[in-house]
Design a protein around this motif. Structure first.
Motif, PDB file in Angstrom:
ATOM      1  N   ARG A 154      28.291  18.173  14.174  1.00  0.00           N
ATOM      2  CA  ARG A 154      29.459  18.083  13.286  1.00  0.00           C
ATOM      3  C   ARG A 154      30.042  16.677  13.256  1.00  0.00           C
ATOM      4  N   ALA A 155      29.876  15.954  14.343  1.00  0.00           N
ATOM      5  CA  ALA A 155      30.425  14.597  14.412  1.00  0.00           C
ATOM      6  C   ALA A 155      29.740  13.669  13.413  1.00  0.00           C
ATOM      7  N   ALA A 156      28.485  13.947  13.094  1.00  0.00           N
ATOM      8  CA  ALA A 156      27.742  13.177  12.086  1.00  0.00           C
ATOM      9  C   ALA A 156      27.814  11.679  12.350  1.00  0.00           C
ATOM     10  N   LEU A 157      27.415  11.270  13.536  1.00  0.00           N
ATOM     11  CA  LEU A 157      27.418   9.852  13.882  1.00  0.00           C
ATOM     12  C   LEU A 157      26.372   9.107  13.054  1.00  0.00           C
ATOM     13  N   THR A 158      26.693   7.880  12.694  1.00  0.00           N
ATOM     14  CA  THR A 158      25.706   7.035  12.037  1.00  0.00           C
ATOM     15  C   THR A 158      24.674   6.572  13.066  1.00  0.00           C
ATOM     16  N   GLU A 159      23.579   5.989  12.569  1.00  0.00           N
ATOM     17  CA  GLU A 159      22.552   5.486  13.500  1.00  0.00           C
ATOM     18  C   GLU A 159      23.124   4.430  14.438  1.00  0.00           C
ATOM     19  N   ARG A 160      23.952   3.551  13.937  1.00  0.00           N
ATOM     20  CA  ARG A 160      24.548   2.516  14.781  1.00  0.00           C
ATOM     21  C   ARG A 160      25.503   3.128  15.794  1.00  0.00           C
ATOM     22  N   GLU A 161      26.273   4.129  15.374  1.00  0.00           N
ATOM     23  CA  GLU A 161      27.180   4.797  16.314  1.00  0.00           C
ATOM     24  C   GLU A 161      26.411   5.527  17.409  1.00  0.00           C
ATOM     25  N   ALA A 169      26.741   5.265  27.442  1.00  0.00           N
ATOM     26  CA  ALA A 169      26.312   6.171  28.509  1.00  0.00           C
ATOM     27  C   ALA A 169      25.604   5.422  29.627  1.00  0.00           C
ATOM     28  N   ARG A 170      25.003   4.282  29.315  1.00  0.00           N
ATOM     29  CA  ARG A 170      24.359   3.466  30.335  1.00  0.00           C
ATOM     30  C   ARG A 170      25.354   2.612  31.102  1.00  0.00           C
ATOM     31  N   GLY A 171      26.619   2.661  30.680  1.00  0.00           N
ATOM     32  CA  GLY A 171      27.662   1.938  31.396  1.00  0.00           C
ATOM     33  C   GLY A 171      27.949   0.552  30.878  1.00  0.00           C
ATOM     34  N   LEU A 172      27.380   0.176  29.740  1.00  0.00           N
ATOM     35  CA  LEU A 172      27.607  -1.161  29.212  1.00  0.00           C
ATOM     36  C   LEU A 172      29.032  -1.295  28.680  1.00  0.00           C
ATOM     37  N   SER A 173      29.620  -2.454  28.923  1.00  0.00           N
ATOM     38  CA  SER A 173      30.949  -2.758  28.393  1.00  0.00           C
ATOM     39  C   SER A 173      30.833  -3.120  26.922  1.00  0.00           C
ATOM     40  N   ASN A 174      31.982  -3.242  26.261  1.00  0.00           N
ATOM     41  CA  ASN A 174      31.962  -3.642  24.858  1.00  0.00           C
ATOM     42  C   ASN A 174      31.282  -4.995  24.675  1.00  0.00           C
ATOM     43  N   ALA A 175      31.561  -5.933  25.578  1.00  0.00           N
ATOM     44  CA  ALA A 175      30.949  -7.257  25.474  1.00  0.00           C
ATOM     45  C   ALA A 175      29.435  -7.173  25.667  1.00  0.00           C
ATOM     46  N   GLU A 176      29.000  -6.346  26.603  1.00  0.00           N
ATOM     47  CA  GLU A 176      27.557  -6.201  26.848  1.00  0.00           C
ATOM     48  C   GLU A 176      26.861  -5.515  25.676  1.00  0.00           C
ATOM     49  N   ILE A 177      27.528  -4.531  25.082  1.00  0.00           N
ATOM     50  CA  ILE A 177      26.960  -3.873  23.900  1.00  0.00           C
ATOM     51  C   ILE A 177      26.858  -4.870  22.754  1.00  0.00           C
ATOM     52  N   ALA A 179      26.460  -8.082  22.954  1.00  0.00           N
ATOM     53  CA  ALA A 179      25.343  -8.992  23.208  1.00  0.00           C
ATOM     54  C   ALA A 179      24.011  -8.308  22.937  1.00  0.00           C
ATOM     55  N   ARG A 180      23.914  -7.025  23.306  1.00  0.00           N
ATOM     56  CA  ARG A 180      22.667  -6.295  23.103  1.00  0.00           C
ATOM     57  C   ARG A 180      22.371  -6.108  21.607  1.00  0.00           C
ATOM     58  N   LEU A 181      23.404  -5.816  20.831  1.00  0.00           N
ATOM     59  CA  LEU A 181      23.210  -5.542  19.404  1.00  0.00           C
ATOM     60  C   LEU A 181      23.353  -6.784  18.524  1.00  0.00           C
ATOM     61  N   VAL A 182      23.712  -7.904  19.164  1.00  0.00           N
ATOM     62  CA  VAL A 182      23.909  -9.174  18.456  1.00  0.00           C
ATOM     63  C   VAL A 182      24.963  -9.012  17.356  1.00  0.00           C
ATOM     64  N   VAL A 183      26.111  -8.499  17.747  1.00  0.00           N
ATOM     65  CA  VAL A 183      27.262  -8.371  16.850  1.00  0.00           C
ATOM     66  C   VAL A 183      28.500  -8.829  17.614  1.00  0.00           C
ATOM     67  N   GLY A 184      29.618  -8.906  16.936  1.00  0.00           N
ATOM     68  CA  GLY A 184      30.858  -9.309  17.589  1.00  0.00           C
ATOM     69  C   GLY A 184      31.479  -8.169  18.390  1.00  0.00           C
ATOM     70  N   THR A 185      32.307  -8.530  19.364  1.00  0.00           N
ATOM     71  CA  THR A 185      32.957  -7.499  20.184  1.00  0.00           C
ATOM     72  C   THR A 185      33.916  -6.648  19.358  1.00  0.00           C
ATOM     73  N   GLU A 186      34.546  -7.261  18.351  1.00  0.00           N
ATOM     74  CA  GLU A 186      35.453  -6.477  17.515  1.00  0.00           C
ATOM     75  C   GLU A 186      34.681  -5.424  16.732  1.00  0.00           C
ATOM     76  N   THR A 187      33.459  -5.761  16.322  1.00  0.00           N
ATOM     77  CA  THR A 187      32.614  -4.783  15.636  1.00  0.00           C
ATOM     78  C   THR A 187      32.274  -3.632  16.575  1.00  0.00           C
ATOM     79  N   VAL A 188      31.950  -3.957  17.823  1.00  0.00           N
ATOM     80  CA  VAL A 188      31.653  -2.907  18.802  1.00  0.00           C
ATOM     81  C   VAL A 188      32.876  -2.036  19.030  1.00  0.00           C
ATOM     82  N   LYS A 189      34.040  -2.641  19.161  1.00  0.00           N
ATOM     83  CA  LYS A 189      35.264  -1.862  19.357  1.00  0.00           C
ATOM     84  C   LYS A 189      35.472  -0.892  18.200  1.00  0.00           C
ATOM     85  N   SER A 190      35.176  -1.332  16.993  1.00  0.00           N
ATOM     86  CA  SER A 190      35.310  -0.452  15.831  1.00  0.00           C
ATOM     87  C   SER A 190      34.335   0.714  15.916  1.00  0.00           C
ATOM     88  N   HIS A 191      33.092   0.427  16.335  1.00  0.00           N
ATOM     89  CA  HIS A 191      32.105   1.497  16.477  1.00  0.00           C
ATOM     90  C   HIS A 191      32.511   2.480  17.579  1.00  0.00           C
TER      91      HIS A 191
END
Length: 220
Positions: A154-161, A169-177, A179-191
């Protein structure tokens, strides 16, 4: 402003030890103490702590019921860090399912205690992700229970979400995510905010628990 903490444990020596460790830090202040979960709600309303560090097992009201009560009745509730003697404890997992933001072992070293309080207060990473995985494997219902799977659909998450949830779930912080996805931290916070909203989760700990219980992420 310092992180303010309310200590809740029926053992005075435990409270005294935690107070000594936390008050040695310039950015943390202990604003109150209680000996049982039954006293938590009025103290939270009066003191407005950022974090409640609370024993999971107490005689009148345990940490599970106290967590539920705080989240049910207090506006803008604090972060809740449950304290336990045993790491692989079903009580701890039930407290996390009830809405606690993390857990701390009573035998933890002073640096670990301080780190746990700071990390839970910030809310941008999962505390002890390997231990949460172990608890999910032991008590989370195996390959996922039908209700949790249906809720995730029901949550219907997007592929990026979905990708962000796996990394959470692996314990990565917003900053680490980021870096992994090569996007800004504000973008990660939004996701992350979108994932929490769609799952109806209070924070990333509850989102990760939902991911494990639905079978979306394997706890092993």
């Amino acid at each position: 402003m310092p992180v303010t903490v309310l200590l809740v444990d029926d053992e005075p020596l435990v409270r005294a030890g935690l107070r000594a460790v936390l008050e040695a830090q310039p950015d943390i202040a202990v604003v109150g103490e209680a000996a049982d979960g039954a006293a938590v709600i009025p103290l939270v309303r009066r003191l407005r702590p950022d974090v409640v560090a609370m024993d999971v097992r107490m005689p009148l009201m345990d940490g599970i019921e106290a967590t539920r009560a705080v989240l049910r009745t207090v506006d803008a509730p604090p972060k809740i860090l449950v304290i336990t003697t045993f790491e692989n404890d079903e009580y701890v997992y039930e407290a996390l399912r009830a809405g606690a933001d993390g857990f701390l072992l009573k035998r933890a070293r002073p640096a670990e205690i301080v780190h746990a309080v700071r990390l839970v207060a910030e809310g941008e990473s999962l505390l002890f992700p390997a231990s949460v995985r172990q608890l999910a494997a032991e008590y989370g219902g195996g390959d996922g229970n039908p209700a949790a799977r249906a809720a995730l659909r029901r949550a219907a998450l997007t592929e990026r979400e979905e990708e962000v949830l796996r990394l959470m779930a692996r314990g990565l912080s917003n900053a680490e995510i980021a870096a992994r996805l090569v996007v800004g931290t504000e973008t990660v916070k939004s996701h992350v905010s979108a994932v929490l909203a769609k799952l109806g989760a209070r924070d990333r700990t509850q989102a990760v628990i939902a991911a494990y219980e639905s079978g979306f992420v394997a706890p092993g």
